[in-house]
Design a protein around this motif. Sequence first.
Motif, PDB file in Angstrom:
ATOM      1  N   LEU A  17       0.826  -1.211   0.000  1.00 46.41           N
ATOM      2  CA  LEU A  17       0.000   0.000   0.000  1.00 46.41           C
ATOM      3  C   LEU A  17       0.860   1.262   0.000  1.00 46.41           C
ATOM      4  O   LEU A  17       0.509   2.259  -0.629  1.00 46.41           O
ATOM      5  CB  LEU A  17      -0.938  -0.011   1.207  1.00 46.41           C
ATOM      6  N   SER A  18       1.987   1.209   0.686  1.00 46.90           N
ATOM      7  CA  SER A  18       2.912   2.350   0.669  1.00 46.90           C
ATOM      8  C   SER A  18       3.456   2.575  -0.735  1.00 46.90           C
ATOM      9  O   SER A  18       3.540   3.711  -1.211  1.00 46.90           O
ATOM     10  CB  SER A  18       4.076   2.104   1.631  1.00 46.90           C
ATOM     11  N   ALA A  21       0.807   4.127  -2.883  1.00 47.32           N
ATOM     12  CA  ALA A  21       0.654   5.561  -2.623  1.00 47.32           C
ATOM     13  C   ALA A  21       1.722   6.361  -3.361  1.00 47.32           C
ATOM     14  O   ALA A  21       1.432   7.415  -3.937  1.00 47.32           O
ATOM     15  CB  ALA A  21       0.717   5.831  -1.124  1.00 47.32           C
ATOM     16  N   LEU A  24       0.984   6.358  -7.124  1.00 50.40           N
ATOM     17  CA  LEU A  24      -0.182   7.169  -7.483  1.00 50.40           C
ATOM     18  C   LEU A  24       0.087   8.670  -7.486  1.00 50.40           C
ATOM     19  O   LEU A  24      -0.753   9.446  -7.948  1.00 50.40           O
ATOM     20  CB  LEU A  24      -1.341   6.868  -6.533  1.00 50.40           C
ATOM     21  N   VAL A  25       1.242   9.088  -6.987  1.00 50.31           N
ATOM     22  CA  VAL A  25       1.520  10.533  -6.926  1.00 50.31           C
ATOM     23  C   VAL A  25       1.590  11.135  -8.324  1.00 50.31           C
ATOM     24  O   VAL A  25       1.006  12.196  -8.580  1.00 50.31           O
ATOM     25  CB  VAL A  25       2.811  10.812  -6.127  1.00 50.31           C
ATOM     26  N   TRP A  35      -6.404  13.060  -5.470  1.00 46.84           N
ATOM     27  CA  TRP A  35      -5.469  12.995  -4.349  1.00 46.84           C
ATOM     28  C   TRP A  35      -6.014  12.152  -3.213  1.00 46.84           C
ATOM     29  O   TRP A  35      -5.259  11.636  -2.395  1.00 46.84           O
ATOM     30  CB  TRP A  35      -5.145  14.407  -3.857  1.00 46.84           C
ATOM     31  N   VAL A  38      -4.442   8.770  -3.184  1.00 46.84           N
ATOM     32  CA  VAL A  38      -3.094   8.753  -2.598  1.00 46.84           C
ATOM     33  C   VAL A  38      -3.195   8.785  -1.077  1.00 46.84           C
ATOM     34  O   VAL A  38      -2.510   8.023  -0.381  1.00 46.84           O
ATOM     35  CB  VAL A  38      -2.264   9.950  -3.112  1.00 46.84           C
ATOM     36  N   ILE A  39      -4.056   9.644  -0.578  1.00 48.97           N
ATOM     37  CA  ILE A  39      -4.229   9.765   0.870  1.00 48.97           C
ATOM     38  C   ILE A  39      -4.787   8.475   1.457  1.00 48.97           C
ATOM     39  O   ILE A  39      -4.327   8.004   2.500  1.00 48.97           O
ATOM     40  CB  ILE A  39      -5.135  10.970   1.196  1.00 48.97           C
ATOM     41  N   ALA A  41      -4.537   5.377   0.251  1.00 52.86           N
ATOM     42  CA  ALA A  41      -3.517   4.325   0.215  1.00 52.86           C
ATOM     43  C   ALA A  41      -2.488   4.530   1.326  1.00 52.86           C
ATOM     44  O   ALA A  41      -2.080   3.582   2.002  1.00 52.86           O
ATOM     45  CB  ALA A  41      -2.833   4.287  -1.149  1.00 52.86           C
ATOM     46  N   GLY A  42      -2.083   5.764   1.534  1.00 54.88           N
ATOM     47  CA  GLY A  42      -1.130   6.055   2.607  1.00 54.88           C
ATOM     48  C   GLY A  42      -1.708   5.800   3.982  1.00 54.88           C
ATOM     49  O   GLY A  42      -1.037   5.256   4.863  1.00 54.88           O
TER      50      GLY A  42
END
Length: 62
Positions: A17-18, A21, A24-25, A35, A38-39, A41-42
């Motif tokens: 998952l990291s 993230a 996906l940026v 966004w 991304v948030i 997933a993080g």
Amino acid sequence: MAAQSWKPVLAAVSALLSLLAVVLVLPALTGAVGWSAVIAAGALAAVAGTVALLPAGAGRDH
């Protein structure tokens, strides 16, 4: 000992998952994905990693 067997799996999920993230940026910068993806997933990576690091039996009275 069986309760410990899921911890490496959870740690691997956290690592994936990291990585997701981070990957996906670039699409988020171009507008292909939001966004919030991304948030999310993080955040999921952080929660999974934290749970994987918890000691066995945390919060239980013995």
